[in-house]
Design a protein around this motif. Structure first.
Motif, short mmCIF file in Angstrom:
data_model
loop_
_atom_site.label_atom_id
_atom_site.label_comp_id
_atom_site.label_asym_id
_atom_site.label_seq_id
_atom_site.Cartn_x
_atom_site.Cartn_y
_atom_site.Cartn_z
N VAL A 100 -1.36 14.00 15.26
CA VAL A 100 -1.82 14.37 16.60
C VAL A 100 -1.84 13.13 17.48
CG1 VAL A 100 -3.56 15.61 17.94
CG2 VAL A 100 -3.35 16.06 15.49
N ALA A 101 -1.36 13.27 18.71
CA ALA A 101 -1.45 12.22 19.72
C ALA A 101 -2.31 12.76 20.86
CB ALA A 101 -0.06 11.85 20.23
N LEU A 102 -3.32 11.98 21.25
CA LEU A 102 -4.30 12.46 22.24
C LEU A 102 -4.44 11.44 23.36
CD1 LEU A 102 -5.72 12.57 19.06
CD2 LEU A 102 -6.91 14.40 20.23
N ILE A 103 -4.26 11.89 24.60
CA ILE A 103 -4.48 11.00 25.74
C ILE A 103 -5.61 11.54 26.60
CG2 ILE A 103 -2.09 10.20 25.79
CD1 ILE A 103 -1.69 11.95 28.30
N GLY A 104 -6.24 10.63 27.35
CA GLY A 104 -7.23 11.04 28.33
C GLY A 104 -8.65 10.77 27.90
N THR A 107 -11.77 7.56 29.18
CA THR A 107 -11.04 6.30 29.14
C THR A 107 -9.54 6.56 29.26
OG1 THR A 107 -12.73 5.43 27.66
CG2 THR A 107 -10.67 4.23 27.75
N ASN A 108 -8.87 5.73 30.02
CA ASN A 108 -7.40 5.81 30.12
C ASN A 108 -6.92 7.18 30.58
OD1 ASN A 108 -7.06 3.13 29.17
ND2 ASN A 108 -7.37 3.84 27.08
N SER A 109 -7.55 7.70 31.62
CA SER A 109 -7.11 9.00 32.16
C SER A 109 -6.99 8.93 33.67
CB SER A 109 -8.11 10.09 31.77
OG SER A 109 -9.41 9.78 32.24
N SER A 133 4.62 15.32 17.48
CA SER A 133 3.23 15.44 17.09
C SER A 133 2.55 16.49 17.96
CB SER A 133 2.50 14.10 17.27
OG SER A 133 3.17 13.05 16.64
N LEU A 134 1.45 17.04 17.47
CA LEU A 134 0.59 17.80 18.36
C LEU A 134 0.13 16.85 19.46
CD1 LEU A 134 -1.61 19.77 15.79
CD2 LEU A 134 0.34 20.63 17.10
N PHE A 135 0.10 17.32 20.68
CA PHE A 135 -0.14 16.43 21.82
C PHE A 135 -1.20 17.08 22.71
CE2 PHE A 135 1.28 14.75 26.09
CZ PHE A 135 0.92 13.44 25.85
N THR A 136 -2.31 16.38 22.93
CA THR A 136 -3.37 16.92 23.77
C THR A 136 -3.61 16.01 24.96
OG1 THR A 136 -5.23 15.80 22.67
CG2 THR A 136 -4.49 17.90 21.72
N VAL A 137 -4.01 16.64 26.06
CA VAL A 137 -4.25 15.93 27.32
C VAL A 137 -5.65 16.28 27.82
CG1 VAL A 137 -3.46 15.57 29.69
CG2 VAL A 137 -1.79 16.07 27.88
N THR A 138 -6.51 15.27 27.98
CA THR A 138 -7.85 15.50 28.48
C THR A 138 -8.03 14.75 29.80
OG1 THR A 138 -8.70 15.61 26.21
CG2 THR A 138 -10.32 15.36 27.97
N PRO A 139 -7.91 15.43 30.94
CA PRO A 139 -8.14 14.75 32.22
C PRO A 139 -9.56 14.19 32.28
CG PRO A 139 -7.11 16.90 32.55
CD PRO A 139 -7.54 16.84 31.12
N VAL A 211 -6.34 3.67 18.11
CA VAL A 211 -6.45 3.73 19.56
C VAL A 211 -5.47 2.75 20.19
CG1 VAL A 211 -8.84 4.53 19.66
CG2 VAL A 211 -8.39 2.08 19.50
N THR A 212 -4.88 3.17 21.30
CA THR A 212 -3.94 2.33 22.02
C THR A 212 -3.80 2.87 23.43
OG1 THR A 212 -1.76 1.29 21.90
CG2 THR A 212 -1.89 3.61 21.25
N SER A 213 -2.84 2.38 24.19
CA SER A 213 -2.67 2.80 25.58
C SER A 213 -2.09 4.21 25.65
CB SER A 213 -1.73 1.83 26.30
OG SER A 213 -0.42 1.96 25.79
N PRO A 214 -2.29 4.90 26.77
CA PRO A 214 -1.67 6.22 26.93
C PRO A 214 -0.14 6.15 26.81
CG PRO A 214 -3.31 5.87 28.63
CD PRO A 214 -3.14 4.57 27.92
N ASP A 215 0.45 5.04 27.27
CA ASP A 215 1.91 4.87 27.16
C ASP A 215 2.35 4.96 25.71
OD1 ASP A 215 2.32 2.31 29.75
OD2 ASP A 215 1.38 4.27 29.79
N LEU A 216 1.71 4.15 24.84
CA LEU A 216 2.10 4.13 23.43
C LEU A 216 1.77 5.45 22.74
CD1 LEU A 216 1.31 0.54 22.08
CD2 LEU A 216 3.54 1.62 22.43
N VAL A 217 0.64 6.05 23.09
CA VAL A 217 0.29 7.33 22.48
C VAL A 217 1.39 8.36 22.76
CG1 VAL A 217 -1.31 9.27 22.52
CG2 VAL A 217 -2.20 6.95 22.56
N THR A 218 1.86 8.38 24.00
CA THR A 218 2.90 9.34 24.36
C THR A 218 4.21 9.02 23.64
OG1 THR A 218 1.83 9.50 26.53
CG2 THR A 218 4.00 10.50 26.30
#
Length: 502
Positions: A100-104, A107-109, A133-139, A211-218
């Motif tokens: 799973v890759a998770l952004i937002g 922090t970092n959103s 990967s499963l990919f989630t976005v949390t504004p 944990v890393t930057s949204p860029d790398l997570v994506t």
């Protein structure tokens, strides 16, 4: 003079030796805080170091040479450069598949973060790829959600395979109904959140969280591989042709301004005295709070040590999240998780401590309640460095107060947790000599002397009584100011506020 990297929440990174700049002004103006920008601009000449100021250390960071890093697993302190990630993961037997890759989250959103992630997702889509990967976005807020929905980034992230979650903490603090694995399955997830302690996100101790930057997570979501280095590695498009992901891009501020989104605020009634909050006495999720008792005006003697914690003691160790969060409105029930993740210095086990009076082993909350309800004796906790680091959750301070705690004595405190303890009427105290932590045994008792003359900057005396009958004493420091001392005397900051409104 240290070079300062101002990471504006929604304007991207700027590098400056000056702590205030025009881009920050633009951000404040764009977020309806222009009056703050104007006030700061008025005193711009003062927002700099004194002429001739000297510093203990000079730190210069050339961001052009700073390689992206991935932190983890199980702690944000362990950093690995992206170029070394594959070999490090193999060496340490970290699962390479990114489940799973998770952004937002909070922090970092920012608008820029989401825009940059969307640019990577669009690049992948243009090559016929979606997230492996499963990919989630949390504004991070309703404003961000509404703005990226209007400007198209949200649609791109969804087309890429993203699942858009609520504008809330979500998986960052364990509010995650994860179903792709079973508890106990060893796996890897990568997020742009701010913490990755063991079991924090999904309550699975075998989840290797990075944990890393949204860029790398994506980018990891595109490749599905923890060892993927987007700076050097290639992918194959839908036709089998190799390509490299383009460098991400995104505006710091939305060209058309921010969309505030849906306003869900409900103002309280003008006559609040007429409002009665009805809570079922049988509810296990809601409970009306009762004021804590004020300080009795005396020094405290013969307090047992509930637990001497070993190693890192974060707010996740003190008050776990995940399934416990349903009890946030019920102080009695959520207090059943107090310090259950902390490692006991005596036996190096979690949630297994010896009762000072009975000699029997039990859980931390159960032992605390025995001291409170059977012996009517306040207790203390002894901890190490940076006690209470991590999320700034108030329950980590509410729970020890509710369970009859009197003081937390540590080598040092995380700043926010220290303040939260003060607000609840607990005493956060620091060993003046850090080596005294090692001298204390789990079966000692503690006297705190000098509370009747507690003043800012004045040390307290601690007398330690050993099981053999010998005693020794040392000094403890504190950071109380005059107002905070009044909180302690009243029993909590809320008690003091109630007093002032009578």
């Amino acid at each position: 003079m240290a070079t300062i990297c101002n990471m504006g929440a929604e304007i991207g990174a700027t590098t400056s030796t000056f702590p205030y700049n025009d881009r920050m002004m633009e951000y404040l103006q764009a977020t309806s805080r222009g009056f703050v920008a104007d006030y700061a601009d008025k005193y711009r000449s003062l927002l700099k170091a004194d002429e001739g100021a000297t510093y203990d250390q000079l730190i210069e960071i050339d961001l052009n040479t700073l390689e992206p890093h991935v932190n983890g697993p199980f702690t944000p302190d362990l950093a690995t450069p992206i170029s070394k990630m594959r070999e490090t993961a193999i060496k340490n037997d970290w699962p390479l598949q990114v489940r799973v890759a998770l952004i937002g989250s909070c922090t970092n959103s920012s608008y820029e973060d989401m825009s940059r992630s969307a640019s990577i997702a669009q690049d992948a889509l243009d090559h016929g790829l979606k997230a492996k990967s499963l990919f989630t976005v949390t504004p991070g807020s309703e404003q961000i959600r509404a703005t990226i929905a209007r400007d198209g980034q949200l649609k791109v992230l969804e087309e890429f395979g993203g699942l858009v979650l609520a504008n809330a903490c979500g998986p960052c603090i364990g509010q995650w109904d994860r179903r792709d694995i079973k508890k106990g399955d060893k796996n890897t997830i990568v997020s742009s959140y701010n913490r990755n302690f063991t079991g924090r996100n999904d309550s699975n101790p075998e989840t290797h969280a990075f944990v890393t930057s949204p860029d790398l997570v994506t980018a990891f979501a595109v490749a599905g591989d923890l060892g993927f280095n987007p700076l050097t590695d290639t992918l194959k498009d839908k036709d089998g042709n190799e390509f490299k992901l383009a460098e991400p891009h995104g505006l710091g501020l939305p060209t058309n301004g921010y969309d505030p989104g849906e306003d869900t605020y409900q103002a309280p009634p003008e006559d609040r005295a007429a409002v009665t909050v009805a809570v079922s006495p049988t509810s296990d999720r809601l409970q009306l709070l009762q004021p804590f008792k004020p300080w009795n005006g005396k020094d405290s003697y013969n307090m047992p040590i509930l637990i001497k914690s070993k190693g890192k003691t974060t707010t996740d160790h003190i008050s776990q999240a995940g399934p416990w969060l349903k009890y946030r409105g019920h102080l009695q029930n959520i207090s059943n998780n107090y310090m259950i993740g902390a490692i006991n210095w005596e036996n190096e086990k979690a949630n297994t401590i010896r009762n000072y009076y009975t000699g029997e082993y039990d859980g931390v909350p159960e032992t605390a309640m025995y001291y409170r309800d059977v012996k009517h004796q306040p207790w203390v906790v002894v901890g190490g460095e940076n006690f209470g680091e991590g999320s700034s959750r108030e329950h980590a301070a509410l729970e020890p107060r509710y369970l009859g705690g009197f003081a937390i004595i540590a080598r040092s405190f995380a700043r926010i947790h220290e303040t939260n303890l003060k607000k609840q009427g607990m005493l956060p105290l620091v060993f003046k000599n850090p080596a005294d932590y090692e001298k204390i045994n789990f079966d000692d008792t503690i006297d705190l002397i000098g509370l009747t003359t507690l003043t800012p900057g004045k040390d307290l005396k601690m007398v330690v009584h050993t099981k053999s009958g010998e005693s020794w004493e040392t000094e403890l420091t504190h950071t109380y100011n005059a107002e905070q001392i009044e909180w302690f005397k009243a029993g909590s900051a809320l008690n003091k506020m109630a007093e002032s409104h009578k």
